[in-house]
Design an enzyme around this catalytic site. Structure first.
Site, mmCIF file in Angstrom:
data_model
loop_
_atom_site.group_PDB
_atom_site.id
_atom_site.type_symbol
_atom_site.label_atom_id
_atom_site.label_comp_id
_atom_site.label_asym_id
_atom_site.label_seq_id
_atom_site.Cartn_x
_atom_site.Cartn_y
_atom_site.Cartn_z
ATOM 1 N N VAL A 182 2.020 0.316 -0.029
ATOM 2 C CA VAL A 182 1.699 -0.585 -0.843
ATOM 3 C C VAL A 182 1.393 -1.761 0.452
ATOM 4 C CG1 VAL A 182 1.556 -1.865 -2.529
ATOM 5 C CG2 VAL A 182 2.020 0.740 -2.777
ATOM 6 N N VAL A 185 -0.459 -1.694 3.794
ATOM 7 C CA VAL A 185 -2.008 -1.312 3.592
ATOM 8 C C VAL A 185 -2.543 -3.113 3.035
ATOM 9 C CG1 VAL A 185 -1.566 1.274 3.603
ATOM 10 C CG2 VAL A 185 -2.231 0.319 1.184
ATOM 11 N N GLU A 186 -1.877 -3.438 1.973
ATOM 12 C CA GLU A 186 -2.271 -4.527 1.464
ATOM 13 C C GLU A 186 -2.327 -5.345 2.107
ATOM 14 O OE1 GLU A 186 -0.646 -4.033 -3.156
ATOM 15 O OE2 GLU A 186 0.014 -5.699 -2.044
ATOM 16 N N HIS A 439 -22.041 1.067 -20.720
ATOM 17 C CA HIS A 439 -22.941 0.799 -19.601
ATOM 18 C C HIS A 439 -23.601 -0.431 -19.274
ATOM 19 C CE1 HIS A 439 -25.524 2.408 -16.623
ATOM 20 N NE2 HIS A 439 -26.757 2.176 -17.622
#
EC number: 1.8.1.4
Length: 462
Positions: A182, A185-186, A439
């Site tokens: 975590v 990659v952040e 939607h």
């Protein structure tokens, strides 16, 4: 050591991070007399050196990317670069506002707040600032710090931790990030958005290796598209200074060079020298061992957060702290199902999940009893508008409940709330399918995935 025996608190908490302050706030709310001891600032790693500042950097990077890419939306904007001092001011303003709010909460709940470095001095007391603070119960919540590997010294200069990276006074031209979990990659995502040349080194075979393999592969594909380089499946051997940077050598002899090396191999518990072992608290590799109710082997001592070997997430610390406070106040405490905790990695694109992976489901239930379905965000109108790609993957026990939801795509962290309810309430696909989702939203993709799993797909192929 002066012993102020005139006051015996119901609960003495050592550590004011997520777990500690959550226990303090909830305990005080339930009528407990609470003392909260913190050597730095209430809020701990999450607020000051973790969750909040890293997400501020990531959002600044997102704004930079949007400026660069604005013409694809018909907007003419000019990207002139990163003002790192301005980024830090924005980040620090966010932290400051939240910190003041938290201080106000602690004061309003009448929690006795003691600033100082505490040490467990007995099963019912903590020594701090020359005083002995007595309690009927003690909660250990001293958190974690960035860790390194044997022989790799984090010097804060060219070899840095996440703590150093959060206050770096420049955007590095190039960076090697050791660790593809975590944190790794952040930072890779943020620094790439800021314009750095980034390479991630991960010894295991995938980035974010604890996630479902499909999520890892989708992230790797997205990182390749963004120009973030990574090397998988070979472990670190050594790091050394060069004339103007750092050289990293892997176990297979492959070498990488960059301006800085960010060591992001995880976080270790803060427990050394705090008196835990002397008071008989059971430990394992620095972690305090607890049962499902966060009780240690010493009846008057509990422990929560990164100090215990559970998920190192701020919201897990909150939940564990609340559990302890409610148990001590006499309420019925419910153990935490750690599989049911939502997990989000806030890189671009985001990776979000709750429940178990397909591989774990097959291990538990048998391969022939597990159904997996993938729903592409290409069929989701709002995702098309946002120009994000990715998937939602559902893992179901055949003819039964959904036991895993795994999502990759921008803003997927905002969809994990409903996914959490689906897992924790053991929902059947048909039950979710009958709910009407707004939607156009990205949340609608979660509903569509369940429609497809229930055998009645709408905006998806049979």
């Amino acid at each position: 050591m002066a012993n102020d025996a005139s006051t015996v608190f119901d609960l003495v908490i050592l550590g004011g991070g997520s777990g500690g302050y959550a226990a303090a706030l909830r305990g005080a709310q339930l009528g407990l007399d609470v003392a909260l001891i913190e050597k730095d600032k209430v809020g701990g790693t999450c607020l000051h050196r973790g969750c909040i500042p890293t997400k501020a950097l990531l959002h600044a990077g997102e704004v930079a990317d949007q400026a660069r890419e604005s013409e694809q939306f018909g907007v003419k904007a000019t990207f002139e670069g990163i003002d790192i001092a301005g980024v830090h001011k924005y980040k620090d303003d966010v932290i400051s506002g939240l910190y003041k709010g938290l201080q106000g909460l602690v004061a309003s709940r009448k929690v006795t707040y003691i600033e100082g470095e505490g040490r467990l001095s007995s099963p019912t007391s903590v020594d701090v600032n020359g005083q002995r603070i007595q309690g009927r119960h003690v909660l250990l919540a001293t958190g974690s710090v960035p860790k390194s590997l044997p022989g790799l010294e984090i010097d804060g200069n060219r070899i840095i931790s996440s703590d150093h990276a959060l206050v770096l006074d420049r955007v590095p031209q190039s960076a090697i990030i050791l660790g593809g979990g975590v944190i790794g990659v952040e930072f890779a995502s943020a620094w790439k958005s800021f314009g750095a040349d980034v390479t991630v080194i991960e010894g295991l075979k995938h980035l974010v290796p604890v996630e479902d393999e499909n999520s890892s592969k989708l992230l790797e594909r997205a990182f390749r598209k963004r120009g973030i380089k990574f090397n998988l499946g070979t472990f670190f051997s050594k790091a050394e200074y060069t004339a103007d940077g750092v050289k990293v050598t892997l176990a297979d002899g492959k070498e990488f060079e960059a301006e800085v090396l960010l060591v992001a191999v995880g976080r270790g518990p803060v427990s050394a020298g705090l008196g835990y072992e002397e008071q008989g608290v059971a430990m394992d590799r620095g972690y305090v061992l607890v049962d499902e109710y966060m009780r240690t082997n010493v009846p008057t001592i509990s422990a929560v957060g990164d100090l215990v070997p559970t998920l190192q997430l701020a919201h897990v610390g909150f939940a564990e702290g609340i559990l302890v406070a409610e148990r001590l106040a006499g309420l019925k405490a419910v153990p935490i199902d750690y599989d049911g905790v939502p997990r989000v990695t806030y890189c671009h694109p985001e990776v979000a999940s709750v429940g178990i992976t397909e591989a774990k489901a097959k291990e538990i239930y048998g391969a022939d009893k597990v159904v997996a379905l993938k729903y592409s965000l290409a069929g989701n109108g709002k995702s098309k508008i946002l120009k994000t790609a990715g998937e939602i993957k559902l893992v179901q026990v055949k003819d039964g409940a959904v036991v895993g939801v795994h999502m990759v795509g921008d803003r997927m962290g905002e969809q994990v709330g409903e996914a959490q309810l689906i897992y924790n309430w053991e929902a059947l696909p048909a039950e979710v399918a009958q709910l009407i989702h707004a939607h156009p939203t990205q949340n609608e993709a979660l509903g569509e995935a369940h429609l497809a799993l229930a055998g009645k797909p709408l905006h998806a192929h049979d």
